[in-house]
Design an enzyme around this catalytic site. Structure first.
Site, short mmCIF file in Angstrom:
data_model
loop_
_atom_site.label_atom_id
_atom_site.label_comp_id
_atom_site.label_asym_id
_atom_site.label_seq_id
_atom_site.Cartn_x
_atom_site.Cartn_y
_atom_site.Cartn_z
N GLY A 66 0.89 -1.23 -0.01
CA GLY A 66 -0.15 0.01 -0.09
C GLY A 66 0.87 1.24 -0.04
O GLY A 66 2.05 1.15 0.45
N CYS A 68 5.19 -6.19 1.58
CA CYS A 68 5.45 -4.95 1.92
C CYS A 68 4.56 -4.37 3.05
O CYS A 68 4.71 -4.43 4.17
CB CYS A 68 5.12 -3.97 0.58
N TYR A 69 3.79 -3.31 2.72
CA TYR A 69 2.76 -2.67 3.57
C TYR A 69 2.21 -3.90 4.45
O TYR A 69 1.99 -3.54 5.57
CB TYR A 69 1.90 -1.78 2.97
N HIS A 88 8.43 -7.37 -3.51
CA HIS A 88 7.19 -7.84 -4.33
C HIS A 88 7.33 -8.86 -5.26
O HIS A 88 8.08 -8.82 -6.23
CB HIS A 88 6.88 -6.35 -5.21
N GLU A 132 5.05 -10.26 -6.97
CA GLU A 132 4.51 -10.36 -8.07
C GLU A 132 4.85 -9.72 -9.10
O GLU A 132 4.29 -9.82 -10.32
CB GLU A 132 2.88 -9.33 -7.47
N ASP A 148 -14.99 -11.09 -25.11
CA ASP A 148 -15.74 -11.63 -23.82
C ASP A 148 -17.16 -12.14 -24.27
O ASP A 148 -17.70 -12.94 -23.66
CB ASP A 148 -15.91 -10.24 -23.44
N LYS A 208 -8.83 -10.53 -18.22
CA LYS A 208 -9.02 -10.70 -19.74
C LYS A 208 -8.05 -11.78 -20.29
O LYS A 208 -8.56 -12.64 -21.13
CB LYS A 208 -8.51 -9.42 -20.53
#
Ligand code: XMP
Length: 530
Positions: A72, A99-100, A186, A188, A244, A384
């Site tokens: 964050g 992290c946060y 991080h 990710e 979609d 997506k």
């Protein structure tokens, strides 16, 4: 992305559909929070992003295998900084703070976090002192991505510090007994090469998840869910030709077969052959009951004389709804409506749970909220790229799976500064066809977010062809790269490609005598011209 995908959750009350393991990401406002959920899914575990304020009872009800607390932007000491509730650490399931998320955990449990005078932003080197459970079997030295100013100096009682970096004395820690884990870096982002490995350790070894969430499992789970929701009811789906609605329709068809009828409204504003391709794929190939409505004339009649962009959009939107409603009535007003709502729409609309968000924003396929349908939204939990994977799993042709986004109002918003007429649509369609043809032949279609032509409707310029002076249309080439359409850069198309495009357009389309290239990024421009 990796093969693995996630399975959308059954609705709150007692759906009996197959459930896969899930790990929830609680969002403390970090810019990468969505990405964490995506990476977890790529590891093969279903993950959903939820606000950090979520009711603890709701978490218990879902019985996830673990929780991840996101990063964050705030300092844990800032006024109004999102607070971590200790009860979240006492649910008896593993928790990983990133992290946060880690700093907040450390602060709550009595460790020492302080704002450092020097932040740590960007690539950093991680020194693993003790591998513990979280970093087991990972290299002792590895690079990672950091983005923080607050720093953990001492772990809380009961925790072991596992690793450090130049600016973070404690860059990873764990308390195996309480199943609490934290990392300052991080995992990710792609700049953390072992990020997925760390997540996998958490998911598989620590949370004990089955790593079985894949495109195939999504299909299986969604089919079961749709059957349960719809029973023997009738279902209607508006097909636009985009990925979609196509994937949503195929999933529903697989689940309930001919209880589904698709409606394809051809408003005459599609690209060349697009309508035929939709009909060929769905009616002829997949044998999905399909009503194709040739509504070109009524749309063009309504658009006659209109030049103002928003007015065009409104007219097209309203006419679309009217046409769709007529078809629904002709079908005896089916109870259920399929919507290709994606997870990003759900997150953006803040809808999260239960809120039946109808995709009206920016989308002519969007239907008004007072329509009396019950929504079937099989893509509601998918990103997506996951929808594309599911499309591939369902055997959707590559051409459809990788189709660039196309605005609902179609070519009408690409005839700018002038009236939309059949002749102009024809010219724009031909120009667009040449551009797509050359871009596909050059193998560049997929790397572009969008590529299309714009026709300044009332503008003509002088040219000379043969010995004759001409007075013709100008075609604008617009091609952009982008991740999400929020920002975009103009694509550096090769000169020889541009030359071929320009010369083909002028040779093949008599009304065109000039071709220009739009080199505006977004911002300050937008992708479309109006
Ligand atoms: P802009 O032009 O705002 O476009 O940079 C961002 C993305 O949205 C698409 N777009 C639309 N899509 N109806 C749609 O369904 C619309 O009225 C509309 N206007 C823009 C655009 O193609 C791009 O992908």
């Amino acid at each position: 992305m990796a093969e693995a995908l996630t399975t959308p959750r059954p609705p709150a009350a007692g759906a009996g559909a197959i459930r896969s393991d899930e790990v929830l990401v609680l969002d403390f406002g970090g810019q990468y929070s969505q990405l964490i959920a995506r990476r977890v899914r790529e590891c093969g575990v279903f993950s959903e992003l939820l606000p950090h304020t979520i009711d603890v009872e709701e978490i218990k009800r879902r019985s996830p295998r673990g929780l991840i607390l996101s990063g964050g932007p705030a300092s844990v000491y800032a006024d109004g900084a999102p607070k971590l509730r200790v009860e979240l650490l006492e649910l008896g399931i593993p928790v990983l703070g990133i992290c946060y998320g880690m700093q907040a955990m450390v602060l709550e449990l009595g460790g020492r976090v302080e704002g450092a005078s020097v932040g740590e932003f960007g690539r950093s080197q991680l020194h693993v002192r003790e591998h513990g459970r979280l970093l087991a079997e990972l290299p002792a030295e590895q690079s990672c991505w950091m983005s923080h100013r607050d720093t953990v100096y001492e772990p809380p009682p009961g925790f072991t510090a596992l690793a450090s970096s130049s600016e973070s004395p404690v860059a990873a820690l764990e308390d195996v007994d309480r199943a609490l884990y934290g990392i300052q870096f991080h995992p990710e982002v792609v700049h953390t090469p072992y990020g997925s490995a760390v997540l996998t350790r958490f998911l598989e070894d620590i949370c004990g998840c089955e790593m079985n969430w894949t495109a195939a499992s999504v299909v299986e789970e969604q089919v079961a869910r749709i059957r349960e929701q719809v029973g023997d009811g009738r279902v209607i789906c508006g097909l636009s030709g985009g990925v979609d609605s196509s994937v949503a329709a195929l999933l529903v068809h697989r689940a309930v077969g001919d209880q589904l009828t698709c409606v394809f409204v051809d408003h005459g504003l599609m690209r060349k052959n697009e309508g035929e391709q939709v009909v060929a794929a769905f009616r002829d190939h997949y044998k999905v009951p399909l009503v194709a409505v040739d509504a070109e004339q009524r749309f063009l009649e309504r658009l006659a004389g209109v030049t103002e962009p928003e007015q065009k959009r409104k007219i097209i939107g309203a006419e679309f709804i009217r046409t769709f409603e007529e078809q629904a009535a002709a079908l005896g007003n089916p109870k259920y409506l399929v919507q290709g709502t994606l997870y990003s729409d759900v997150i953006e609309s803040g809808g999260g749970h239960g809120a039946a968000t109808i995709k009206s924003h920016h989308n002519v396929g969007g239907l008004p909220e007072d329509l009396e349908f019950e929504l079937v939204e099989p893509l509601r939990m998918l990103f997506k790229d996951e929808v594309r994977q599911v499309g591939i799993e369902l055997g959707l042709p590559e051409r459809l799976v990788w189709r660039q986004p196309f605005p609902g109002p179609g070519l009408a918003i690409r005839i700018v500064g002038g009236e939309v007429t059949k002749d102009r649509l024809e010219i724009l369609r031909d120009a667009d066809y040449v551009l797509q043809d050359e871009i596909r032949s050059a193998g560049m279609y997929r790397e572009l977010w969008q590529s299309f032509c714009v026709l300044p409707g009332d503008l003509r310029t002088v040219g000379v062809q043969g010995d004759e002076r001409t007075y013709g249309y100008v075609v604008v080439i617009r091609a952009v790269t982008s991740d999400d359409a929020m920002t975009a850069d103009w694509a550096r198309l090769p000169y020889d490609l541009l030359e071929r495009v320009a010369s083909r357009m002028i040779n093949e389309i008599p009304a065109v005598n000039r071709v220009v290239l739009d080199i505006t990024s977004k911002p300050p421009g937008t992708i479309e011209w109006e």
